[in-house]
Design a protein around this motif. Structure first.
Motif, short mmCIF file in Angstrom:
data_model
loop_
_atom_site.label_atom_id
_atom_site.label_comp_id
_atom_site.label_asym_id
_atom_site.label_seq_id
_atom_site.Cartn_x
_atom_site.Cartn_y
_atom_site.Cartn_z
N PHE A 1 0.83 -1.21 0.00
CA PHE A 1 0.00 0.00 0.00
C PHE A 1 0.86 1.26 0.00
CE2 PHE A 1 -3.29 -3.01 1.36
CZ PHE A 1 -4.34 -2.60 0.56
N GLY A 2 2.05 1.17 0.57
CA GLY A 2 2.97 2.30 0.49
C GLY A 2 3.33 2.64 -0.95
N ARG A 3 3.54 1.61 -1.76
CA ARG A 3 3.82 1.84 -3.18
C ARG A 3 2.63 2.49 -3.88
NH1 ARG A 3 6.57 -3.17 -2.69
NH2 ARG A 3 4.76 -4.32 -3.42
N LEU A 4 1.42 2.08 -3.53
CA LEU A 4 0.23 2.69 -4.13
C LEU A 4 0.15 4.18 -3.79
CD1 LEU A 4 -2.61 0.05 -3.59
CD2 LEU A 4 -1.26 0.48 -5.64
N HIS A 5 0.65 4.53 -2.61
CA HIS A 5 0.65 5.94 -2.20
C HIS A 5 1.84 6.71 -2.78
CE1 HIS A 5 -2.75 6.26 0.49
NE2 HIS A 5 -2.41 5.14 1.10
N GLY A 6 2.71 6.04 -3.52
CA GLY A 6 3.82 6.72 -4.14
C GLY A 6 5.02 6.92 -3.23
N LEU A 7 5.09 6.21 -2.13
CA LEU A 7 6.23 6.33 -1.23
C LEU A 7 7.44 5.63 -1.83
CD1 LEU A 7 4.53 5.61 2.23
CD2 LEU A 7 5.50 7.78 1.48
N GLY A 8 8.59 6.34 -1.86
CA GLY A 8 9.82 5.77 -2.38
C GLY A 8 10.40 4.72 -1.45
N GLY A 9 11.42 4.00 -1.92
CA GLY A 9 11.96 2.87 -1.18
C GLY A 9 12.36 3.17 0.25
N ALA A 10 13.24 4.17 0.45
CA ALA A 10 13.74 4.48 1.79
C ALA A 10 12.62 5.01 2.68
CB ALA A 10 14.88 5.49 1.71
N ALA A 11 11.80 5.91 2.13
CA ALA A 11 10.70 6.48 2.90
C ALA A 11 9.66 5.41 3.23
CB ALA A 11 10.04 7.61 2.11
N ARG A 12 9.43 4.49 2.30
CA ARG A 12 8.45 3.43 2.53
C ARG A 12 8.94 2.49 3.63
NH1 ARG A 12 8.18 1.79 -2.38
NH2 ARG A 12 9.44 -0.11 -2.24
N LYS A 13 10.21 2.17 3.62
CA LYS A 13 10.77 1.29 4.65
C LYS A 13 10.71 1.95 6.02
CE LYS A 13 14.93 -1.36 5.78
NZ LYS A 13 16.32 -1.71 5.35
N ARG A 14 11.08 3.23 6.07
CA ARG A 14 11.06 3.94 7.35
C ARG A 14 9.63 4.07 7.88
NH1 ARG A 14 9.49 8.78 8.10
NH2 ARG A 14 9.73 9.34 5.88
N ARG A 15 8.72 4.45 7.00
CA ARG A 15 7.34 4.65 7.44
C ARG A 15 6.69 3.33 7.84
NH1 ARG A 15 4.48 7.66 10.49
NH2 ARG A 15 2.29 7.83 9.88
N THR A 16 7.01 2.25 7.15
CA THR A 16 6.47 0.94 7.52
C THR A 16 6.88 0.57 8.94
OG1 THR A 16 6.41 0.12 5.24
CG2 THR A 16 6.54 -1.53 6.98
N ALA A 17 8.16 0.78 9.28
CA ALA A 17 8.65 0.48 10.63
C ALA A 17 7.95 1.35 11.67
CB ALA A 17 10.16 0.69 10.69
N GLU A 18 7.74 2.63 11.35
CA GLU A 18 7.06 3.54 12.29
C GLU A 18 5.62 3.10 12.53
OE1 GLU A 18 9.47 7.65 11.05
OE2 GLU A 18 7.41 7.30 10.37
N VAL A 19 4.94 2.72 11.47
CA VAL A 19 3.53 2.33 11.60
C VAL A 19 3.41 1.00 12.34
CG1 VAL A 19 1.52 1.57 10.29
CG2 VAL A 19 2.73 3.66 9.63
N LEU A 20 4.27 0.05 12.06
CA LEU A 20 4.24 -1.22 12.79
C LEU A 20 4.41 -0.99 14.29
CD1 LEU A 20 6.37 -3.48 10.42
CD2 LEU A 20 3.97 -3.86 11.05
N ASP A 21 5.29 -0.06 14.65
CA ASP A 21 5.49 0.25 16.06
C ASP A 21 4.24 0.91 16.65
OD1 ASP A 21 7.28 0.56 18.46
OD2 ASP A 21 6.94 2.68 18.04
N LEU A 22 3.65 1.83 15.91
CA LEU A 22 2.47 2.55 16.41
C LEU A 22 1.30 1.61 16.65
CD1 LEU A 22 1.00 5.24 17.04
CD2 LEU A 22 0.44 5.39 14.61
N ILE A 23 1.09 0.64 15.77
CA ILE A 23 -0.06 -0.26 15.90
C ILE A 23 0.29 -1.52 16.69
CG2 ILE A 23 -1.18 0.60 13.83
CD1 ILE A 23 -0.13 -1.82 12.31
N GLY A 24 1.52 -1.60 17.21
CA GLY A 24 1.91 -2.70 18.08
C GLY A 24 2.06 -4.04 17.38
#
Length: 338
Positions: free
Chosen positions: A127-150
Motif C-alpha cells: 500500500f505504500g507503493r500505491l501511495h507513491g512512497l519511495g523505497g527508503a521512505a516506505r521502509k522507514r514509514r512501515t517500521a514507524e507504523v508497525l510500532d504505532l499499531i503494536g
C-alpha cells in the motif's frame, strides 16, 4: 495472490499520483463539511450535515447503526457524490472525480482491506507503493507504523494467521502510511475482543499528538467519550447536537452526583455542604447524603473535607456523572443502541 493484483474491495483511499507530504495548515480546518445531503430513492440518508475538524482534533460521529455515519464519511472521502452540500479537505474541494484532495486523506473502512497471504510488513509495503512512497521512505514509514499499531513482533507473519483485532490494527496502519492530514476511521472496533479494542483505542489516542485530524464514527458511547475532543450526535441523517462532552451534557441540564456514606453528625454535615458554592442540593437518604452539583471531580475534595470537619466520618464516596447515553436519549427519545 499476486503482489500486482488490484487491492481488495473496500480498500483504503489512494491516488495514482505521487505522494507529497502534508503541509501544515495551522488556523484553518483540515475538514469542512457544509450542508451534505444524500438520497437513495425516497430515503434521505444524510440530511444537511455540517461540521469541521481542526488540525490535531479528533471529532466523533456518534449514532446508532443506520444513522447516516457511513454515508457521510463516504461523501467526505470522495467515494460517493453528494446530492447537495460541499466537502473540503485542507481547502481542496472533495468529490468522486477529484484526485488532489485524496492525497491528504486516509480512510480505514469497516471492511478489512488487507491481503491475507502477505505478511504485515508486505501489506504495508504494497500500500505504500500505491501511495507513491519511495523505497527508503516506505521502509522507514512501515517500521514507524508497525510500532504505532503494536505489530512489530508480528511483522513477518502472514495476516491470515492474525486475530480479528490484529487485522483491524493493520487496517488502521495502512491508512496511516502516507501521514495524511485527515484520517477517517469507520467503526474500527466492531467485532473485536476487549483487549484488541483497547489496543486500537490506544493507537488512535496517539494520533492527536502527531497533529493529525481524525474523523471517528462509532455507536459506542464510551469510545466517543474517551477519544473525541468534540462529538456530533447523528440520528436519522441529521446532526442533532455537537460539542465537547461537557457542552453536550449541559444540553440536558443534568448535574453530577456525589453520594457520601458514613456515620456521625450527618445533619450538621448536610447544613455545611449546602453552603458550598458548587453544591446545588443535598438530600439525606438513611446513612447517606446525596449531593447534586457541577464538576464533581473538581469539587469532591472540598466536599469530603467539609463533611469531615462537620462531624461526619465517611466510609464511602461515590461519584456519578451524566453521560452521552443520557444526552442521546434526551435528543432522540431512544437508547443509543436501539
Amino acid at each position: 495472490m499476486s503482489r500486482t493484483d488490484p487491492p481488495p474491495a473496500g480498500a483504503h483511499v489512494t491516488s495514482d499520483v505521487a505522494h507529497r507530504p502534508a503541509e501544515p495548515r495551522t488556523g484553518s480546518p483540515v475538514l469542512e463539511v457544509t450542508g451534505l445531503v444524500r438520497r437513495f430513492g425516497d430515503l434521505t440518508a444524510v440530511d444537511g450535515v455540517s461540521f469541521r475538524i481542526a488540525p490535531g482534533e479528533t471529532y466523533g460521529l456518534l449514532g446508532p447503526n443506520g444513522a447516516g455515519k457511513t454515508t457521510t464519511i463516504s461523501m467526505v472521502a470522495g467515494l460517493l457524490a453528494a446530492d447537495d452540500g460541499e466537502v473540503t479537505v485542507g481547502g481542496r474541494r472533495m468529490g468522486p472525480r477529484e484526485v488532489e484532495p485524496k492525497r491528504y486523506l486516509g480512510l480505514v473502512p469497516q471492511d478489512l482491506a488487507i491481503y491475507p497471504e502477505l505478511t504485515a510488513r508486505e501489506n504495508l509495503q504494497f500500500f505504500g507503493r500505491l501511495h507513491g512512497l519511495g523505497g527508503a521512505a516506505r521502509k522507514r514509514r512501515t517500521a514507524e507504523v508497525l510500532d504505532l499499531i503494536g505489530l512489530t513482533d508480528r511483522a513477518k507473519d502472514q495476516t491470515k494467521e492474525f486475530s480479528g483485532g490484529m487485522k483491524r490494527r493493520l487496517n488502521i496502519g495502512i491508512g496511516l502510511l502516507h501521514s495524511p492530514e485527515l484520517l477517517i476511521l469507520d467503526e474500527p472496533t466492531v467485532g473485536v475482543d476487549p483487549q484488541s479494542r483497547n489496543a486500537i483505542l490506544e493507537s488512535v489516542e496517539a494520533l492527536s499528538t502527531e497533529g493529525m485530524a481524525v474523523l471517528y464514527t462509532t455507536h459506542y458511547m464510551e469510545e466517543a467519550e474517551r477519544l473525541c475532543d468534540r462529538i456530533g450526535i447523528i440520528d436519522a441523517g441529521r446532526i442533532q447536537a455537537e460539542g465537547t462532552r461537557q457542552e453536550l451534557i449541559r444540553i440536558i441540564g443534568e448535574l453530577d452526583e456525589i453520594r457520601l456514606v458514613g456515620t456521625g453528625d450527618a445533619a450538621a454535615a448536610a447544613t455545611a455542604l449546602r453552603e458550598l458554592p458548587a453544591v446545588e442540593s443535598v438530600v439525606a437518604e438513611g446513612r447517606a447524603l446525596v449531593l447534586h452539583l457541577r464538576e464533581a471531580p473538581t469539587a469532591v475534595a472540598g466536599v469530603v473535607t467539609t463533611a469531615g470537619r462537620s462531624g461526619m466520618e465517611l466510609s464511602d464516596v461515590e461519584i456519578t456523572r451524566p453521560d452521552l447515553e443520557s444526552v442521546f436519549l434526551h435528543l432522540t427519545g431512544k437508547a443509543l443502541r436501539d
